[in-house]
Design a protein around this motif. Structure first.
Motif, PDB file in Angstrom:
ATOM      1  N   HIS A  98       0.836  -0.908   0.182  1.00 52.96           N
ATOM      2  CA  HIS A  98       0.200   0.215  -0.100  1.00 52.96           C
ATOM      3  C   HIS A  98       1.050   1.065  -0.102  1.00 52.96           C
ATOM      4  CE1 HIS A  98      -3.399   2.504   0.867  1.00 52.96           C
ATOM      5  NE2 HIS A  98      -2.916   3.517   1.589  1.00 52.96           N
ATOM      6  N   ARG A  99       0.310   2.080  -1.135  1.00 54.13           N
ATOM      7  CA  ARG A  99       0.992   3.470  -0.692  1.00 54.13           C
ATOM      8  C   ARG A  99      -0.010   4.594  -2.055  1.00 54.13           C
ATOM      9  NH1 ARG A  99       4.118   6.751  -4.419  1.00 54.13           N
ATOM     10  NH2 ARG A  99       5.487   8.213  -3.361  1.00 54.13           N
ATOM     11  N   MET A 100      -0.135   5.827  -0.945  1.00 51.15           N
ATOM     12  CA  MET A 100      -1.465   6.551  -1.647  1.00 51.15           C
ATOM     13  C   MET A 100      -2.081   5.774  -1.756  1.00 51.15           C
ATOM     14  SD  MET A 100       1.820   9.335  -2.788  1.00 51.15           S
ATOM     15  CE  MET A 100       0.227  10.533  -2.820  1.00 51.15           C
ATOM     16  N   ILE A 101      -2.781   5.614  -3.615  1.00 52.11           N
ATOM     17  CA  ILE A 101      -3.952   5.203  -3.969  1.00 52.11           C
ATOM     18  C   ILE A 101      -3.702   4.194  -4.294  1.00 52.11           C
ATOM     19  CG2 ILE A 101      -5.244   7.649  -3.977  1.00 52.11           C
ATOM     20  CD1 ILE A 101      -4.419   7.677  -6.817  1.00 52.11           C
ATOM     21  N   SER A 102      -2.809   3.389  -4.507  1.00 56.55           N
ATOM     22  CA  SER A 102      -1.834   2.182  -5.291  1.00 56.55           C
ATOM     23  C   SER A 102      -2.342   1.133  -4.086  1.00 56.55           C
ATOM     24  CB  SER A 102      -0.703   2.180  -5.562  1.00 56.55           C
ATOM     25  OG  SER A 102      -0.846   3.114  -6.659  1.00 56.55           O
ATOM     26  N   ASP A 103      -3.219   0.020  -4.303  1.00 54.72           N
ATOM     27  CA  ASP A 103      -3.088  -0.835  -2.932  1.00 54.72           C
ATOM     28  C   ASP A 103      -3.447  -2.498  -4.140  1.00 54.72           C
ATOM     29  OD1 ASP A 103      -5.805  -1.925  -1.109  1.00 54.72           O
ATOM     30  OD2 ASP A 103      -4.144  -1.446  -1.017  1.00 54.72           O
ATOM     31  N   TYR A 104      -2.203  -3.285  -3.719  1.00 52.40           N
ATOM     32  CA  TYR A 104      -1.761  -4.459  -4.884  1.00 52.40           C
ATOM     33  C   TYR A 104      -2.163  -5.475  -3.532  1.00 52.40           C
ATOM     34  CZ  TYR A 104       0.506  -1.244  -7.328  1.00 52.40           C
ATOM     35  OH  TYR A 104       0.743   0.136  -8.835  1.00 52.40           O
ATOM     36  N   TRP A 105      -2.083  -6.572  -4.072  1.00 54.55           N
ATOM     37  CA  TRP A 105      -2.793  -7.588  -3.300  1.00 54.55           C
ATOM     38  C   TRP A 105      -2.432  -9.208  -3.863  1.00 54.55           C
ATOM     39  CZ3 TRP A 105      -5.039  -7.926   1.455  1.00 54.55           C
ATOM     40  CH2 TRP A 105      -5.702  -6.840   1.726  1.00 54.55           C
ATOM     41  N   GLY A 106      -1.739  -9.636  -3.240  1.00 55.95           N
ATOM     42  CA  GLY A 106      -1.320 -11.888  -3.482  1.00 55.95           C
ATOM     43  C   GLY A 106      -2.559 -12.011  -3.419  1.00 55.95           C
ATOM     44  N   GLN A 107      -1.826 -13.336  -4.020  1.00 57.29           N
ATOM     45  CA  GLN A 107      -3.477 -14.608  -4.469  1.00 57.29           C
ATOM     46  C   GLN A 107      -3.617 -15.052  -3.413  1.00 57.29           C
ATOM     47  OE1 GLN A 107      -0.672 -15.480  -5.112  1.00 57.29           O
ATOM     48  NE2 GLN A 107      -0.138 -17.434  -4.495  1.00 57.29           N
ATOM     49  N   GLY A 108      -2.636 -15.393  -2.077  1.00 52.33           N
ATOM     50  CA  GLY A 108      -3.087 -15.481  -0.688  1.00 52.33           C
ATOM     51  C   GLY A 108      -2.302 -17.262  -0.786  1.00 52.33           C
ATOM     52  N   THR A 109      -2.266 -17.906   0.705  1.00 51.05           N
ATOM     53  CA  THR A 109      -1.525 -19.352   0.791  1.00 51.05           C
ATOM     54  C   THR A 109      -2.599 -19.534   2.256  1.00 51.05           C
ATOM     55  OG1 THR A 109       0.345 -20.272   1.299  1.00 51.05           O
ATOM     56  CG2 THR A 109       0.397 -18.149   2.243  1.00 51.05           C
ATOM     57  N   GLN A 110      -2.350 -20.813   2.238  1.00 51.07           N
ATOM     58  CA  GLN A 110      -3.574 -21.802   2.624  1.00 51.07           C
ATOM     59  C   GLN A 110      -2.939 -21.846   3.708  1.00 51.07           C
ATOM     60  OE1 GLN A 110      -7.001 -21.885   3.106  1.00 51.07           O
ATOM     61  NE2 GLN A 110      -6.783 -22.538   5.311  1.00 51.07           N
ATOM     62  N   VAL A 111      -3.376 -21.551   5.666  1.00 52.04           N
ATOM     63  CA  VAL A 111      -2.444 -21.710   6.191  1.00 52.04           C
ATOM     64  C   VAL A 111      -3.346 -22.544   7.728  1.00 52.04           C
ATOM     65  CG1 VAL A 111      -1.366 -21.662   8.852  1.00 52.04           C
ATOM     66  CG2 VAL A 111      -0.775 -20.064   6.740  1.00 52.04           C
ATOM     67  N   THR A 112      -2.749 -23.918   8.013  1.00 49.04           N
ATOM     68  CA  THR A 112      -4.423 -24.759   8.652  1.00 49.04           C
ATOM     69  C   THR A 112      -3.339 -24.954   9.777  1.00 49.04           C
ATOM     70  OG1 THR A 112      -5.601 -25.984   6.375  1.00 49.04           O
ATOM     71  CG2 THR A 112      -5.602 -26.535   8.149  1.00 49.04           C
ATOM     72  N   VAL A 113      -3.851 -25.104  11.269  1.00 49.89           N
ATOM     73  CA  VAL A 113      -3.443 -25.767  12.113  1.00 49.89           C
ATOM     74  C   VAL A 113      -4.442 -26.656  12.834  1.00 49.89           C
ATOM     75  CG1 VAL A 113      -1.890 -24.457  14.593  1.00 49.89           C
ATOM     76  CG2 VAL A 113      -2.152 -23.087  12.534  1.00 49.89           C
ATOM     77  N   SER A 114      -3.836 -27.907  12.663  1.00 53.81           N
ATOM     78  CA  SER A 114      -4.558 -29.086  12.869  1.00 53.81           C
ATOM     79  C   SER A 114      -3.860 -29.786  13.753  1.00 53.81           C
ATOM     80  CB  SER A 114      -6.062 -29.531  11.716  1.00 53.81           C
ATOM     81  OG  SER A 114      -6.227 -30.698  12.321  1.00 53.81           O
ATOM     82  N   SER A 115      -4.484 -30.802  14.496  1.00 57.68           N
ATOM     83  CA  SER A 115      -3.748 -31.914  14.760  1.00 57.68           C
ATOM     84  C   SER A 115      -4.363 -33.269  14.240  1.00 57.68           C
ATOM     85  CB  SER A 115      -3.459 -32.133  16.656  1.00 57.68           C
ATOM     86  OG  SER A 115      -5.314 -32.011  16.990  1.00 57.68           O
TER      87      SER A 115
END
Length: 115
Positions: A98-115
């Motif tokens: 993020h900078r001023m009016i610019s806003d960029y996003w990635g595609q995401g990565t899954q995090v799963t916390v489980s036993s």
């Protein structure tokens, strides 16, 4: 512009993961970099943020003391070290620039916390 996250996966409670966001196509060192997450059925929330110079950080109360954000302006990367993971940390984690009016996003990565 590209933000590519990596490092997600399945981990047991109490374990650790290190997420990485690789940035390209914009002036990385001029942007505030953040990690957000979105759990199923919930709104996207801010997790951690680091200033453009890397000298100031912010953490959500829910992760304070367990997560650490860092950036490397030579490599154009931002990392999120996640320790003492809990089931409630399960979510898709997104990188944001993020900078001023610019806003960029990635595609995401899954995090799963489980036993």
């Amino acid at each position: 512009v590209q933000l590519v996250e990596s490092g997600g996966g399945l981990v047991q409670p109490g374990g650790s993961l290190r997420l990485r966001c690789a940035a390209s196509g914009f002036a990385f060192s001029s942007y505030v970099m953040s990690w957000y997450r979105q759990a199923p059925g919930k709104e996207r929330e801010s997790v951690a943020r680091i200033s453009s110079a890397g000298d100031s950080t912010y953490y959500a109360d829910s992760v304070k003391g367990r997560f650490t954000i860092s950036r490397d302006s030579a490599k154009n990367t931002v990392d999120l070290q996640m320790n003492s993971l809990k089931p409630e940390d399960t979510a898709v984690y997104y990188c944001n620039a993020h900078r001023m009016i610019s806003d960029y996003w990635g595609q995401g990565t899954q995090v799963t916390v489980s036993s």
